[in-house]
Design a protein around this motif. Structure first.
Motif, PDB file in Angstrom:
ATOM      1  N   LEU A 204       0.825  -1.211   0.000  1.00 23.36           N
ATOM      2  CA  LEU A 204       0.000   0.000   0.000  1.00 23.36           C
ATOM      3  C   LEU A 204       0.857   1.258   0.000  1.00 23.36           C
ATOM      4  N   VAL A 205       1.976   1.231   0.711  1.00 24.31           N
ATOM      5  CA  VAL A 205       2.880   2.379   0.709  1.00 24.31           C
ATOM      6  C   VAL A 205       3.578   2.497  -0.639  1.00 24.31           C
ATOM      7  N   LEU A 206       3.985   1.371  -1.206  1.00 29.01           N
ATOM      8  CA  LEU A 206       4.658   1.383  -2.508  1.00 29.01           C
ATOM      9  C   LEU A 206       3.738   1.896  -3.609  1.00 29.01           C
ATOM     10  N   LEU A 207       2.434   1.621  -3.490  1.00 24.54           N
ATOM     11  CA  LEU A 207       1.469   2.061  -4.506  1.00 24.54           C
ATOM     12  C   LEU A 207       1.201   3.561  -4.461  1.00 24.54           C
ATOM     13  N   GLN A 208       1.629   4.256  -3.409  1.00 27.08           N
ATOM     14  CA  GLN A 208       1.288   5.683  -3.287  1.00 27.08           C
ATOM     15  C   GLN A 208       1.859   6.561  -4.402  1.00 27.08           C
TER      16      GLN A 208
ATOM     17  N   LEU B 209       8.565   4.849  -2.465  1.00 30.45           N
ATOM     18  CA  LEU B 209       9.597   3.815  -2.392  1.00 30.45           C
ATOM     19  C   LEU B 209      10.441   3.973  -1.131  1.00 30.45           C
ATOM     20  N   GLY B 210      10.751   5.218  -0.775  1.00 30.92           N
ATOM     21  CA  GLY B 210      11.596   5.457   0.389  1.00 30.92           C
ATOM     22  C   GLY B 210      10.989   4.893   1.665  1.00 30.92           C
ATOM     23  N   SER B 211       9.716   5.200   1.903  1.00 30.24           N
ATOM     24  CA  SER B 211       9.062   4.691   3.116  1.00 30.24           C
ATOM     25  C   SER B 211       8.904   3.179   3.090  1.00 30.24           C
ATOM     26  N   THR B 212       8.714   2.615   1.890  1.00 32.13           N
ATOM     27  CA  THR B 212       8.634   1.159   1.771  1.00 32.13           C
ATOM     28  C   THR B 212       9.942   0.519   2.203  1.00 32.13           C
ATOM     29  N   ILE B 213      11.058   1.128   1.824  1.00 35.35           N
ATOM     30  CA  ILE B 213      12.375   0.616   2.210  1.00 35.35           C
ATOM     31  C   ILE B 213      12.557   0.722   3.722  1.00 35.35           C
ATOM     32  N   ILE B 214      12.145   1.854   4.305  1.00 33.53           N
ATOM     33  CA  ILE B 214      12.290   2.047   5.759  1.00 33.53           C
ATOM     34  C   ILE B 214      11.441   1.033   6.514  1.00 33.53           C
ATOM     35  N   ILE B 215      10.217   0.821   6.074  1.00 32.33           N
ATOM     36  CA  ILE B 215       9.332  -0.156   6.720  1.00 32.33           C
ATOM     37  C   ILE B 215       9.940  -1.556   6.645  1.00 32.33           C
ATOM     38  N   SER B 216      10.559  -1.876   5.517  1.00 29.43           N
ATOM     39  CA  SER B 216      11.209  -3.182   5.375  1.00 29.43           C
ATOM     40  C   SER B 216      12.396  -3.304   6.323  1.00 29.43           C
ATOM     41  N   PHE B 217      13.160  -2.226   6.474  1.00 25.00           N
ATOM     42  CA  PHE B 217      14.278  -2.220   7.420  1.00 25.00           C
ATOM     43  C   PHE B 217      13.778  -2.445   8.847  1.00 25.00           C
TER      44      PHE B 217
ATOM     45  N   GLN C  47      14.092   2.334  12.685  1.00 27.61           N
ATOM     46  CA  GLN C  47      13.380   3.469  12.085  1.00 27.61           C
ATOM     47  C   GLN C  47      14.268   4.708  12.127  1.00 27.61           C
ATOM     48  N   PHE C  48      14.846   4.984  13.282  1.00 25.25           N
ATOM     49  CA  PHE C  48      15.671   6.183  13.450  1.00 25.25           C
ATOM     50  C   PHE C  48      16.975   6.053  12.660  1.00 25.25           C
ATOM     51  N   PHE C  49      17.622   4.907  12.760  1.00 27.68           N
ATOM     52  CA  PHE C  49      18.912   4.701  12.111  1.00 27.68           C
ATOM     53  C   PHE C  49      18.792   4.741  10.586  1.00 27.68           C
ATOM     54  N   SER C  50      17.842   3.994  10.034  1.00 26.11           N
ATOM     55  CA  SER C  50      17.725   3.916   8.574  1.00 26.11           C
ATOM     56  C   SER C  50      17.348   5.265   7.974  1.00 26.11           C
ATOM     57  N   GLN C  51      16.449   6.009   8.627  1.00 23.22           N
ATOM     58  CA  GLN C  51      16.080   7.314   8.086  1.00 23.22           C
ATOM     59  C   GLN C  51      17.239   8.294   8.171  1.00 23.22           C
ATOM     60  N   THR C  52      18.012   8.229   9.242  1.00 22.74           N
ATOM     61  CA  THR C  52      19.167   9.109   9.374  1.00 22.74           C
ATOM     62  C   THR C  52      20.204   8.821   8.298  1.00 22.74           C
ATOM     63  N   ILE C  53      20.539   7.541   8.126  1.00 16.03           N
ATOM     64  CA  ILE C  53      21.538   7.151   7.134  1.00 16.03           C
ATOM     65  C   ILE C  53      21.090   7.508   5.723  1.00 16.03           C
ATOM     66  N   VAL C  54      19.837   7.201   5.398  1.00 18.00           N
ATOM     67  CA  VAL C  54      19.336   7.459   4.051  1.00 18.00           C
ATOM     68  C   VAL C  54      19.279   8.953   3.769  1.00 18.00           C
ATOM     69  N   ASN C  55      18.776   9.750   4.720  1.00 21.74           N
ATOM     70  CA  ASN C  55      18.651  11.185   4.471  1.00 21.74           C
ATOM     71  C   ASN C  55      20.005  11.877   4.370  1.00 21.74           C
ATOM     72  N   VAL C  56      20.899  11.620   5.333  1.00 16.69           N
ATOM     73  CA  VAL C  56      22.221  12.244   5.289  1.00 16.69           C
ATOM     74  C   VAL C  56      22.984  11.760   4.063  1.00 16.69           C
TER      75      VAL C  56
ATOM     76  N   MET D  21      23.661   8.324  -1.412  1.00 14.72           N
ATOM     77  CA  MET D  21      22.487   7.464  -1.525  1.00 14.72           C
ATOM     78  C   MET D  21      21.507   8.101  -2.518  1.00 14.72           C
ATOM     79  N   PRO D  22      20.660   7.283  -3.130  1.00 17.10           N
ATOM     80  CA  PRO D  22      19.667   7.834  -4.069  1.00 17.10           C
ATOM     81  C   PRO D  22      18.685   8.758  -3.352  1.00 17.10           C
ATOM     82  N   VAL D  23      18.133   9.699  -4.088  1.00 15.96           N
ATOM     83  CA  VAL D  23      17.125  10.612  -3.544  1.00 15.96           C
ATOM     84  C   VAL D  23      15.817   9.849  -3.404  1.00 15.96           C
ATOM     85  N   THR D  24      15.329   9.721  -2.161  1.00 15.98           N
ATOM     86  CA  THR D  24      14.127   8.926  -1.912  1.00 15.98           C
ATOM     87  C   THR D  24      13.035   9.698  -1.179  1.00 15.98           C
TER      88      THR D  24
END
Length: 344
Positions: free
Chosen positions: A135-139, A142-150, A293-302, A309-312
């Motif tokens: 459902l998140v991927l269909l929006q 992709l970025g949030s789908t990756i975070i949820i998977s992490f 949640q905190f770690f993956s979002q920090t790493i991906v954003n920075v 990292m790709p722009v997500t």
């Protein structure tokens, strides 16, 4: 539990966040302050909840996460080709953000269930994840789908499932990556490839990363000063208060400011790491979900801001503008604080 260091670290991050928003988009500073105060209230309320009550709320949280994502997909606002927000009065709620904290609670319950047949147990947990991820991927998000998977996989690491099953799952996922790439939208594929060489398309898919790198580099050691950033104030830097708020901050506060910011984020991560070491599996799983949640979002954003990292479109925790992200982390931190107590 010593909570003073992470509280002070979070306070510093929030102050830095307000300074960047006031500098780049002053009209939104008061709104962000309102979001912060409301999120603090949410954290306090949830932190006073007993573990037994949280366990009883796990299934409703899962249902609410799915229903909110379905409701968003059907009736949500279309913004830049994506359907991610629903209107609640004067506010816009990004349901993929709140879903992250809700699945931490729900999967902490699902993963504490007895493992009688490991493969069946693992398969049912994958089936529980799929509706939310799809459902998140269909929006599409992709970025949030990756975070949820992490988050899900990080919690699985803390569960009682033998590691060999997780290793088999990880290898299967790696093998399936080429197929997953083919299923992405063309613009998502361009984002994934442009970070390798953003100058191949400097005015298109590589533009955001190039401008972010210029902003960060121009900050040098001590920065240009508050409201003195050129890339952000002349609007060369896109999403200067949300996705690329880190670049805006680096331009104005330099290496010194970003070092303090990253040190504060690291302190919060260390605190979350300590909470994973809890004899109560339910509490340990919630802390693990919060950490990832905190770690993956920090790493991906920075990493995205640095061009590593790709722009997500992932926000920097407690820092980027937005009430939905703050609310999500408010719920998550409330859960961690509540379950870290020797009650319930």
């Amino acid at each position: 539990m010593r909570a003073t260091p992470p509280i002070l670290a979070a306070f510093v991050v929030l102050v830095f966040s307000l300074s960047v928003i006031w500098s780049t988009t002053p009209s939104l500073a008061l709104t962000q302050l309102t979001f912060i105060l409301f999120s603090l209230l949410v954290t306090i309320i949830i932190s006073q909840t007993s573990i037994s009550t949280l366990r009883s709320l796990a299934l409703p949280a899962y249902v609410i996460a799915i229903l909110s994502l379905i409701f968003t997909y059907i009736l949500g606002q279309v913004t830049r080709g994506s359907v991610r927000w629903i209107e609640i009065g004067p506010f816009h709620l990004q349901t993929s953000e709140t879903a992250k904290s809700l699945i931490i609670l729900s999967f902490a319950y699902f993963l504490t269930q007895p493992i009688l047949r490991p493969w069946r147990w693992l398969f049912t947990r994958i089936l529980l994840l799929l509706p939310i991820a799809l459902l998140v991927l269909l929006q599409p998000d992709l970025g949030s789908t990756i975070i949820i998977s992490f988050i899900w996989f990080g919690m699985m690491l803390v569960s009682s499932l033998p590691r060999r099953y997780l290793l088999a799952l990880l290898l299967t996922g790696l093998i399936a990556l080429p197929l997953g790439y083919q299923l992405l939208e063309p613009y998502q594929q361009r984002r994934l490839t442009s970070f390798v060489n953003p100058y191949a398309d400097p005015s298109g898919s590589g533009y955001n990363v190039i401008q972010s790198q210029i902003a960060i580099g121009s900050g040098r050691i001590i920065g240009k000063g508050v409201r003195q950033g050129t890339q952000s104030h002349l609007r060369f830097l896109p999403e200067r208060h949300t996705d690329f708020a880190f670049a805006s901050f680096a331009e104005e506060f330099g290496l010194v400011g970003t070092t303090i910011l990253l040190a504060c984020l690291t302190l919060i991560l260390l605190w979350l790491t300590k909470q994973i070491d809890n004899p109560d599996l339910f509490a340990s799983l919630i802390a693990a979900g919060a950490f990832w949640q905190f770690f993956s979002q920090t790493i991906v954003n920075v990493g995205m801001n640095l061009g590593l990292m790709p722009v997500t479109g992932i926000t920097l925790p407690l820092f980027s503008y937005g009430g939905s992200s703050l609310l999500s982390f408010a719920i998550t931190f409330g859960l961690v604080i509540a379950t870290s107590k020797k009650t319930g």
